[in-house]
Design an enzyme around this catalytic site. Structure first.
Site, PDB file in Angstrom:
ATOM      1  N   GLY A   6      24.682  -7.434 -21.520  1.00 14.42           N
ATOM      2  CA  GLY A   6      24.244  -7.772 -22.867  1.00 14.42           C
ATOM      3  C   GLY A   6      24.931  -6.889 -23.877  1.00 14.42           C
ATOM      4  N   LEU A   7      24.758  -7.193 -25.137  1.00 13.58           N
ATOM      5  CA  LEU A   7      25.391  -6.436 -26.209  1.00 13.58           C
ATOM      6  C   LEU A   7      24.862  -5.010 -26.272  1.00 13.58           C
ATOM      7  CD1 LEU A   7      25.294  -9.135 -29.038  1.00 13.58           C
ATOM      8  CD2 LEU A   7      27.360  -8.253 -27.917  1.00 13.58           C
ATOM      9  N   SER A   8      25.668  -4.130 -26.861  1.00 13.44           N
ATOM     10  CA  SER A   8      25.200  -2.781 -27.139  1.00 13.44           C
ATOM     11  C   SER A   8      23.991  -2.859 -28.064  1.00 13.44           C
ATOM     12  CB  SER A   8      26.316  -1.971 -27.810  1.00 13.44           C
ATOM     13  OG  SER A   8      25.871  -0.682 -28.158  1.00 13.44           O
ATOM     14  N   GLY A   9      22.905  -2.157 -27.686  1.00  8.56           N
ATOM     15  CA  GLY A   9      21.702  -2.199 -28.505  1.00  8.56           C
ATOM     16  C   GLY A   9      20.719  -3.260 -28.080  1.00  8.56           C
ATOM     17  N   SER A  30      29.637  -5.203 -19.979  1.00  7.90           N
ATOM     18  CA  SER A  30      30.428  -6.118 -19.131  1.00  7.90           C
ATOM     19  C   SER A  30      30.660  -7.449 -19.831  1.00  7.90           C
ATOM     20  CB  SER A  30      29.772  -6.328 -17.767  1.00  7.90           C
ATOM     21  OG  SER A  30      28.412  -6.667 -17.876  1.00  7.90           O
TER      22      SER A  30
END
EC number: 2.7.1.25
Length: 635
Positions: A465-468, A539
Site C-alpha cells: 500500500g501507499l506510504s502512510g 512494493s
C-alpha cells in the site's frame, strides 16, 4: 496512413543529408513556403515553374507556389494538402528531403507519419493569426516524436506591414509555448513566403531583423545520429528452415552485426554466437551487416527463436518489461477506455496489452492535463500499458527505432506513440540467473511437521500500500497479537531491511525492484522454516509482487492496506509527501512514481474508513481462517 508522393531524385544530388518536416496550422502557408524556397534555391525540377504558371493562368490567379507540392488532383480542387509530399532541396551546405505535412485536423495521422522519420522541423505560424490550435498540436506531436531541432517561420509578414512589434509578439508566444514543452527554437524568422522574403535572401522590407534567413537556419541543423552508432537491434522477422539449418532473418534497425558476435535474444534472455551470415548470389558472404540492411544468420547452438524476438549485444540490451508508459496520439474512432484490450505492434512483435490506466490527457492548447476516464479521437494522452508476457523494447529517447509503438483494435490502427519507462524498472536483472552448479538441499523436516510443532502453517503475509496507509502500524500490532497467541512470527519492514540486507540499494525503479526481490526471497525462507513473516513494503509494482508469490507459492498471502492518496498525504507521518511535493524526494510513489494496486489480493483492509482495531481484527480473522492449524490439515 496515406501513401507518399515523392519527387524523383535529381541525378546531380547526393543521398539526403537531412530529413526536414514542415508543419503548422492549415492555411498558414507551409506549401507556399516550400514551393518558393525550392524556386529560390534552384531546386525545382525542370519544367515545374512553367507548369505552375500555366496552371495559375488557367485558373485566373497569381502564381501559386503551393502547387509545387499539391501532387494530387483532389488537393488542387480543394486547395488543401491531404497527402505527405516529399521533395528534394539543395542548400549551400547539403541536400535535404523536405516533408510537407498536412495541417487539417482530419489528417493528423498523416502528419505523424511524416514527422516520425524527420531529423528536424520547421513550424510555420501566420503573423496575423499567431499560434492556433493545430500549430500547438503539431508542436506537441513534434516533441512527442522526439524532435528537438525546431526552427519557426513567422509567415505572411507582408500582411501585417512587416511590423516588428507584431513579429516580437508572435515570437514571444511561440517561444513560451515551446519552452513549456521543453523545446527551444534554434531560430524564429520573419518571412513572407509568397514574395520570398527572408527565405533564401534577406528582406529589404524588414531591416530591423538581424537573425539568419530560413535557409541559413536550416543549414544549422544536424542530422540525427547514424543508426550504426546506436546499440545493435535486430528484430527477428522470420525463421527459415533450409538445408537442415534454421536461418534467422530480420532487418538490422540499429548498430552493426558481425560474424562471430555473441548475441542475446530477448525476451527469452538466452545467448548464442553467430555461426554464419548467409549470402545468396555472386561474391563472398559479408563479415558484417550495418543498420538498414536485411540479414540472415545461423547460430552455433539450436536456440528457440521466433518472430518478434530481438537480438542485441549483451552489454547494450533492450529493456525487458511487461508494463510501461506510452505517450500516444489516439486516432481511434471510439474513445480509449481504461481496461481496454488492444494489440501492441512493437517492431516485428505483436502482443496483447491492456490499458492499465489513463494517466493524463494533454490539452495541447495550454499543455495542461489531468485525470480522465477516456481519450477521444485526435487527443494526446499518457497511458500505462500492461502485457501478460515480457516485451523487449527501448525508451524512445534512447533508441527511437525500437521505442515507437502502434496500437491496433481488430484490424484498425487506433494509436501511435512512443515508449518511456518513467517510474518502472528494467526487469531483466530480476529474471537473470547467474549462479551455476547449484543444487537445492533436501530438508529432513517437512512443512506438516513444522506446522504441527508451531500450531500454524508457514506464511508470507505481504502488506502492500501507499506510504502512510498504515502498513507498519498494522504489521507491528499483528505481530504482537500473533505472538500473544503463541505463533512464531516476525516483521520485515522497509526501514529495518534497508539498514542491513539492502543498505547498498537506492530508490531508483531498478533498486526498488531488487529490494523487493531480496525481501521476497528472505520472506520465503522464513515461511519454509515455519514462521509467519509479515512484510511491510510499499512494493509498488505488480510484477515484483507476482515474483514473490511465485517464490513463496501457496504460502503467499497478499493483503492490500488501502487508503486514498489524499488520506495518506494528510497523515504523512514521516513528512515524505511534503518533501516529494517540494521536489526534494524524486521518484516518490504516488506523486512522481506509480503505484499499482493489487488486482486480486487475498484481503483488502481499508484504513481510510475503519479504525486500527477494526482493521487488525480483519487481519487476525484471516490468519485464523487460512494460516492457523486445523485438525484436517494434519490428520
Amino acid at each position: 496512413m496515406a501513401e507518399t508522393t515523392e519527387q524523383a531524385q535529381p541525378a546531380r544530388f547526393r543521398p539526403a543529408d537531412l530529413r526536414l518536416v514542415v508543419v503548422g496550422h492549415v492555411d498558414h502557408g507551409k506549401s507556399t513556403l516550400i514551393g518558393r524556397l525550392l524556386h529560390d534555391t534552384g531546386s525545382l525540377p525542370d519544367g515545374k515553374l512553367e507548369e505552375l504558371k500555366a496552371v495559375s493562368e488557367k485558373r485566373g490567379m497569381p502564381l501559386e507556389w503551393s502547387f509545387v507540392l499539391d501532387a494530387l488532383q483532389a488537393e488542387r480542387d480543394q486547395a488543401v494538402t491531404i497527402d505527405i509530399t516529399q521533395i528534394w532541396l539543395r542548400t549551400p551546405r547539403r541536400d535535404c528531403v523536405i516533408i510537407d505535412a498536412p495541417g487539417h485536423r482530419e489528417f493528423l495521422r498523416n502528419m505523424v507519419s511524416g514527422a516520425a522519420s524527420a531529423d528536424a522541423a520547421v513550424l510555420v505560424v501566420d503573423a496575423s493569426e499567431g499560434m492556433r490550435e493545430q500549430s500547438r498540436r503539431h508542436a506537441y506531436l513534434l516533441n512527442l516524436l522526439g524532435l528537438r531541432q525546431v526552427a519557426v517561420a513567422v509567415n505572411k509578414m507582408d500582411l501585417v506591414d512587416h511590423d516588428a512589434a507584431r513579429f516580437d509578439e508572435v515570437r514571444r508566444s511561440v517561444e513560451d509555448f515551446l519552452h513549456g514543452l521543453g523545446l527551444r527554437a534554434s531560430a524564429v524568422v520573419p518571412v513572407s513566403a509568397r514574395h520570398g522574403e527572408n527565405l533564401a535572401d534577406r528582406a529589404a522590407a524588414m531591416p530591423w531583423y538581424e537573425g539568419p534567413t530560413l535557409l541559413e537556419a536550416l543549414d544549422r541543423f544536424e542530422p540525427s545520429a547514424a543508426p550504426v552508432d546506436r546499440p545493435l537491434r535486430l528484430p527477428i522477422q522470420d525463421v527459415y528452415k533450409f538445408d537442415h539449418r534454421r536461418i534467422l532473418v530480420g532487418r538490422v534497425e540499429t548498430g552493426v552485426l558481425r560474424a562471430g558476435d555473441q548475441l542475446l535474444f530477448s525476451p527469452a534472455n538466452r545467448t548464442a554466437r553467430i555461426a554464419t551470415i548467409e549470402h545468396w548470389g555472386p561474391g563472398e558472404a559479408p563479415v558484417e551487416v550495418r543498420a538498414g540492411r536485411t540479414v540472415g544468420i545461423t547460430l552455433d547452438e539450436p536456440l528457440f527463436v521466433e518472430r518478434g524476438d530481438v537480438a542485441s549485444h549483451a552489454d547494450h540490451a533492450p529493456v525487458l518489461t511487461n508494463v510501461f508508459r506510452a505517450s500516444l496520439f489516439w486516432i481511434g474512432r471510439k474513445p480509449l477506455l481504461p481496461g481496454q484490450a488492444l494489440t501492441l505492434k512493437l517492431g516485428t512483435d505483436r502482443a496483447a496489452v491492456t490499458v492499465q490506466s489513463i494517466d493524463r490527457v494533454v490539452d495541447t492548447q495550454t499543455l495542461g492535463g489531468g485525470d480522465a476516464d477516456q481519450v477521444r479521437t485526435n487527443e494526446v494522452c499518457e497511458v500505462t500499458l500492461r502485457s501478460r508476457e515480457m516485451l523487449a523494447l527501448d525508451e524512445h529517447s534512447a533508441n527511437p527505432a525500437t521505442g515507437r509503438c502502434v496500437l491496433v483494435d481488430g484490424f484498425d490502427t487506433v494509436a501511435a506513440g512512443v515508449v518511456n519507462m518513467r517510474g518502472y524498472p528494467d526487469q531483466r536483472q530480476l529474471l537473470t540467473v547467474k549462479s551455476t552448479n547449484i543444487q537445492e538441499v533436501d530438508h529432513l523436516l517437512n512443512a506438516t511437521a513444522r506446522a504441527w510443532r508451531n500450531g500454524h502453517h508457514g506464511a508470507v503475509i505481504w502488506f502492500t500500500g501507499l506510504s502512510g496507509a498504515g502498513k507498519s502500524t498494522l504489521a507491528m500490532r499483528a505481530e504482537q497479537r500473533l505472538f500473544q497467541r503463541g505463533f512464531q512470527t516476525y516483521v520485515l519492514d522497509g526501514d529495518n531491511v534497508r539498514h542491513g540486507l539492502n543498505s547498498d540499494l537506492g530508490f531508483a525503479p531498478a533498486d526498488r525492484a531488487e529490494n523487493i526481490r531480496r525481501v521476497g526471497e528472505v520472506a520465503s525462507l522464513f515461511a519454509n522454516a515455519g514462521l509467519i513473516v509479515i512484510t511491510s513494503f510499499i512494493s509498488p509494482y505488480r510484477a515484483d509482487r507476482e515474483r514473490v508469490r511465485k517464490a513463496a507459492g501457496a504460502a503467499f498471502h497478499e493483503i492490500y492496506i488501502k487508503a486514498d492518496l489524499s488520506v495518506c498525504e494528510q497523515r504523512d507521518p514521516k513528512g515524505l509527501y511534503r518533501k516529494a511535493r517540494a521536489g526534494v524526494i524524486p521518484e516518490f510513489t504516488g506523486i512522481s512514481a506509480p503505484y499499482e494496486p493489487p488486482e486480486s489480493p487475498e484481503l483488502v483492509v481499508d484504513t481510510s474508513r475503519r479504525s486500527v482495531e477494526e482493521c487488525l481484527e480483519d487481519i487476525m480473522n484471516y490468519v485464523e481462517a487460512h494460516i492457523a492449524l486445523r485438525t484436517s490439515d494434519v490428520a
